[in-house]
Scaffold this motif. Structure first.
Motif, mmCIF file in Angstrom:
data_model
loop_
_atom_site.group_PDB
_atom_site.id
_atom_site.type_symbol
_atom_site.label_atom_id
_atom_site.label_comp_id
_atom_site.label_asym_id
_atom_site.label_seq_id
_atom_site.Cartn_x
_atom_site.Cartn_y
_atom_site.Cartn_z
ATOM 1 N N LYS B 132 -29.075 -18.923 -17.360
ATOM 2 C CA LYS B 132 -27.477 -17.417 -18.303
ATOM 3 C C LYS B 132 -27.086 -16.797 -17.540
ATOM 4 O O LYS B 132 -25.824 -16.316 -18.045
ATOM 5 C CB LYS B 132 -28.671 -16.525 -18.569
ATOM 6 N N VAL B 133 -26.737 -16.647 -16.290
ATOM 7 C CA VAL B 133 -25.490 -15.933 -15.250
ATOM 8 C C VAL B 133 -24.487 -16.213 -15.949
ATOM 9 O O VAL B 133 -24.221 -17.673 -15.575
ATOM 10 C CB VAL B 133 -25.610 -16.005 -13.663
ATOM 11 N N PRO B 134 -23.243 -15.661 -16.536
ATOM 12 C CA PRO B 134 -21.569 -16.374 -16.483
ATOM 13 C C PRO B 134 -20.963 -16.372 -15.257
ATOM 14 O O PRO B 134 -20.651 -15.983 -15.286
ATOM 15 C CB PRO B 134 -21.905 -14.888 -18.329
ATOM 16 N N GLY B 135 -21.098 -18.340 -15.828
ATOM 17 C CA GLY B 135 -19.900 -18.920 -14.373
ATOM 18 C C GLY B 135 -20.247 -18.177 -13.559
ATOM 19 O O GLY B 135 -20.852 -18.065 -12.999
ATOM 20 N N LYS B 136 -18.619 -17.512 -13.674
ATOM 21 C CA LYS B 136 -18.202 -16.543 -12.187
ATOM 22 C C LYS B 136 -18.322 -15.576 -11.495
ATOM 23 O O LYS B 136 -18.332 -14.783 -13.064
ATOM 24 C CB LYS B 136 -17.010 -17.290 -11.643
ATOM 25 N N GLY B 137 -18.033 -15.113 -10.428
ATOM 26 C CA GLY B 137 -18.143 -14.021 -9.829
ATOM 27 C C GLY B 137 -18.996 -13.045 -10.328
ATOM 28 O O GLY B 137 -19.019 -11.342 -10.291
ATOM 29 N N THR B 138 -20.503 -14.021 -10.565
ATOM 30 C CA THR B 138 -21.056 -12.328 -10.193
ATOM 31 C C THR B 138 -22.196 -12.727 -8.854
ATOM 32 O O THR B 138 -22.796 -13.796 -9.329
ATOM 33 C CB THR B 138 -22.454 -13.009 -11.780
ATOM 34 N N LEU B 139 -22.120 -11.925 -8.596
ATOM 35 C CA LEU B 139 -23.174 -12.155 -7.164
ATOM 36 C C LEU B 139 -24.953 -11.514 -7.032
ATOM 37 O O LEU B 139 -24.909 -10.394 -8.277
ATOM 38 C CB LEU B 139 -22.904 -10.677 -5.767
ATOM 39 N N THR B 140 -25.849 -13.193 -7.755
ATOM 40 C CA THR B 140 -27.062 -12.329 -7.444
ATOM 41 C C THR B 140 -27.918 -11.708 -6.454
ATOM 42 O O THR B 140 -27.729 -12.342 -5.138
ATOM 43 C CB THR B 140 -27.782 -13.476 -8.050
ATOM 44 N N ILE B 141 -29.182 -11.374 -6.580
ATOM 45 C CA ILE B 141 -29.345 -10.366 -5.954
ATOM 46 C C ILE B 141 -30.858 -9.783 -5.910
ATOM 47 O O ILE B 141 -31.260 -9.711 -7.014
ATOM 48 C CB ILE B 141 -29.023 -9.070 -5.137
ATOM 49 N N SER B 142 -32.142 -10.709 -5.668
ATOM 50 C CA SER B 142 -33.302 -10.371 -5.565
ATOM 51 C C SER B 142 -34.120 -10.272 -4.823
ATOM 52 O O SER B 142 -33.508 -9.759 -3.789
ATOM 53 C CB SER B 142 -33.783 -12.442 -6.009
ATOM 54 N N GLU B 143 -35.418 -10.437 -4.715
ATOM 55 C CA GLU B 143 -36.312 -9.851 -3.790
ATOM 56 C C GLU B 143 -37.875 -10.190 -4.036
ATOM 57 O O GLU B 143 -38.854 -9.517 -3.756
ATOM 58 C CB GLU B 143 -36.258 -7.846 -4.195
ATOM 59 N N LYS B 144 -37.740 -11.357 -3.589
ATOM 60 C CA LYS B 144 -38.695 -11.977 -3.713
ATOM 61 C C LYS B 144 -38.200 -13.140 -2.856
ATOM 62 O O LYS B 144 -37.961 -13.777 -2.727
ATOM 63 C CB LYS B 144 -39.198 -12.671 -5.150
ATOM 64 N N GLU B 145 -40.275 -13.462 -2.067
ATOM 65 C CA GLU B 145 -40.124 -14.899 -1.029
ATOM 66 C C GLU B 145 -39.585 -16.085 -1.382
ATOM 67 O O GLU B 145 -40.044 -16.301 -2.638
ATOM 68 C CB GLU B 145 -41.381 -14.798 -0.141
ATOM 69 N N GLY B 146 -38.127 -16.827 -0.607
ATOM 70 C CA GLY B 146 -37.833 -17.763 -0.914
ATOM 71 C C GLY B 146 -36.637 -18.440 -2.292
ATOM 72 O O GLY B 146 -36.796 -19.050 -2.161
ATOM 73 N N TYR B 147 -36.368 -16.651 -2.875
ATOM 74 C CA TYR B 147 -35.799 -16.992 -3.996
ATOM 75 C C TYR B 147 -33.955 -17.092 -3.853
ATOM 76 O O TYR B 147 -33.407 -17.882 -4.736
ATOM 77 C CB TYR B 147 -35.980 -15.616 -4.289
#
Lengths: 484, 191
Positions: B132-147
């Protein structure tokens, strides 16, 4: 300094040039060494500053994401640069975040460093600390780095070696150049000095210095040559003037001699030509008196007698004049003359011709060199004068003596006769000069003039001393001449 | 020997009586503390995470992919990081743009944002979210092992009790972003 004053110009020039070169190069070398050391130090510090900056830029993210390991790892890379001794990264609160200490260097506290560390170094290995602020607007922390300028001593020594080499090379160059250049000065100066000496020693003013160049030495040489030329010119002028003078003197002497001869010839011819008519007057007056004496009365006889007497007197006068003028032309023929003999001969002649009652004393008169006939004339004149002028005294005394003085024979003839006033002493020896009247003492006034002329011709001198009424002494000197 | 025992018991009893209540109070205090500490610890952790998220903006190049005058940080799933980010948004800016914090409840809600923080509490699958992350320009940051391996650009992990992060260069470049080498050298690179 006085030592320097006395050394030759050649050495002076070399010393001056070497000293100048030495000082110039020394100053240059000092500036060179100082500048290079300064630049080296600056470069070294600048390079450490840029390392600190790189470390800081790279440490920014480590600080932001609090990754000490990454920071430490990065600092470890400083190991390759051996001149870096210690380094720390401080966070924005000033707390130590990561640090690096060179192996063997040990811990260094940046927050409390040894004071004036850079000034403490006496081994020429300067140490210094550089800082870098991490982060621009957002201050993140500080990098502090302590480093040393490695090989500082080696570099200074190598600079000093180079400086010393330059100094030696330039001194050598200065020596060679000054030795070559000073020749143009000293060679010419020495030749000038040499020529001056030659001129002074030989007195040859025709010597010239080969003058070259238009500098001071050139003009000095030119002036010297001019001076020599002037001296030479003046010498020539003086010489020609001297020659001229000699010629003129010679000419004048010849002219004078000629005039003298003419005068002598004139007076001789006058005297000679005068004698004949006066003899005629005297002779005819005598005949007149003898033949026609009885016709004349007493007064006539007396007058005629007067004519005869005056004519005879004039005859004597002319004879004396003739004798005097002949003396001038006569040559002195010198031989040994025994004055004792000559005096006794003169006295015997006088005794026979003149009646007198004077006592005549003669001292030892010795022998002289002279013309016998002329000396006889002198003695005759002086002795007859002495007898004549003392004849009116009741006991006339005449004395002839000799004394030797200053290498001269001085003869004196003295009498106790009429004498003379000393103020007329200089007039005694003039021709026809008389201090007494004809009536008192007969005479022509030529005798003493003849005496003076003869003695003068013998190289001697005549003079007289006297007192009116108390007698007179006549002196004549003759030089003692070795008969040989 | 026996004679002494009652005495000892007595003494013990009297000590117990005397300190019983304060001890019980102390024990209760520790107990309360032990219940209240975990949220404190959480707070500290998310404080750092929020700070890191903010600092990532210094090392990620959005180039010209930020429309408008605002820098949007989206959060999916409830997370204590929100309040921390709100605090940062009050005082700081990113590239001279105002920071806006947006909470998304489900993947369908996800709108345009420059950073999307995926909370570990979200019940949605990562794949659904990333889709669902729209196209370009978004930095995704997660906090779960293996993500990170699964496609998140950056993933917080804990190593030796310290907060570290993984980076997925493919994910970053797929989003049209460039990560600074200064960031990558600190990250655990996941392919």
């Amino acid at each position: 300094m006085s030592k320097f004053k006395n050394i030759s110009i050649r050495e002076k020039l070399i010393i001056i040039q070497l000293a100048t070169a030495f000082i110039a190069v020394l100053i240059c070398c000092s500036i060179f060494v100082y500048n290079n050391v300064h630049v080296f130090t600056e470069t070294s510090i600048a390079s450490k500053n840029s390392i600190a900056e790189i470390v800081g830029i790279n440490a920014a993210s480590s600080l932001e994401f609090e990754d000490r390991d990454a920071a430490r790892e990065m600092l470890q890379k400083l190991k390759s640069n051996t001149s870096i001794l210690n380094a720390v990264i401080l966070d924005k609160n000033g707390k130590e975040f990561a640090r690096y200490d060179k192996k063997g260097e040990g811990y260094f506290s940046f927050s409390n460093p040894v004071k004036n560390e850079t000034k403490e170094q006496n081994d020429l290995a300067r140490r210094f600390v550089v800082n870098y602020r991490i982060g621009g607007k957002d201050f993140l922390g500080t990098v502090m780095m302590r480093a040393e300028i490695s090989g500082f001593r080696d570099i200074i020594i190598s600079y000093l070696k180079i400086a010393f080499g330059i100094l030696l090379a330039s001194l050598f160059a200065a020596f060679v150049i000054s030795t070559l250049l000073q020749r143009s000065i000293t060679k010419r100066l020495l030749s000038l000095v040499h020529k001056t000496k030659e001129v002074t020693e030989t007195g040859n003013y025709s010597i010239r210095v080969s003058s070259s160049g238009y500098d001071e030495i050139g003009s000095l040489s030119g002036a010297f040559n001019n001076m020599l030329a002037q001296i030479e010119e003046q010498n020539r002028a003086i010489l020609s003037f001297n020659q001229n003078l000699e010629q003129r003197v010679e000419q004048r002497t010849i002219e004078l001699e000629l005039a003298n001869k003419e005068l002598g010839a004139f007076s001789y011819s006058v005297s000679h030509d005068l004698r004949a008519p006066i003899r005629a007057v005297s002779g005819y007056a005598g005949i007149l008196l003898e033949e026609y004496g009885q016709v004349l009365d007493n007064e006539g006889k007396r007058l005629l007698g007067e004519v005869v007497r005056n004519a005879e007197k004039m005859g004597t006068l002319i004879d004396d004049l003739l004798a005097f003028s002949q003396l001038g032309r006569k040559e002195v023929k010198k031989s040994q003359v025994d004055m004792d003999d000559l005096t006794s001969l003169v006295l015997s002649e006088l005794n026979s011709s003149v009646k007198h009652h004077a006592t005549i004393t003669v001292g030892a008169l010795r022998t002289i060199m002279g013309d016998r006939a002329l000396i006889k004339q002198v003695l005759t004149n002086l002795l007859s004068n002495a007898i004549k002028y003392s004849s009116k005294k009741p006991e006339p005394v005449v004395e002839i003596k000799l004394k030797q003085e200053d290498g001269q024979m001085i003869y004196s003839v003295s009498d106790n006769g009429a004498g003379f006033d000393m103020q007329y002493a200089n007039k005694l020896f003039g021709v026809f000069q008389r201090l007494h009247t004809e009536k008192e003492f007969p005479g022509t006034g030529v005798g003493l003039a003849i005496v003076e002329r003869i003695i003068g011709k013998h190289g001697g001198r005549v003079w007289a001393e006297g007192k009116l009424g108390a007698g007179a002494t006549f002196y004549f000197s003759l030089p003692i001449i070795d008969p040989s | 020997m026996i004679k002494y025992i009652p005495n000892k018991n007595y003494l013990l009893d009297s000590w117990q009586i005397k300190w019983k209540i304060p001890l019980q109070l102390l024990m209760m205090f520790f107990l309360i503390c032990s219940f209240t500490l975990p949220p404190d610890e959480d707070n500290e952790e998310y404080n750092i995470k929020a700070a890191f998220i903010y600092r990532f903006t210094n090392y990620i190049d959005w180039d010209s992919l930020i429309p408008g005058k605002e820098f949007t940080i989206g959060i999916i799933g409830s997370s204590p990081v929100k309040s921390q980010l709100d605090e940062i948004a009050k005082t700081k800016t990113v590239k001279d743009k105002k920071i806006i914090i947006v909470q998304f409840n489900k993947p369908e809600d996800i709108g345009p944002c420059q950073i999307l923080f995926i909370s570990q509490k979200t019940s949605f699958h990562l794949g659904d979210i990333l889709a669902k992350v729209p196209g370009k320009g978004t930095l995704t940051i997660s906090e779960k092992e293996g993500y990170a391996k699964k496609g998140a650009a950056i993933n917080f992990i804990e190593v030796d009790n310290k907060l570290k992060f993984e980076a997925n260069p493919k994910g970053i470049s797929a989003a049209g972003l460039k990560a600074s080498s200064q960031l990558l050298k600190l990250a655990i690179i996941v392919e």
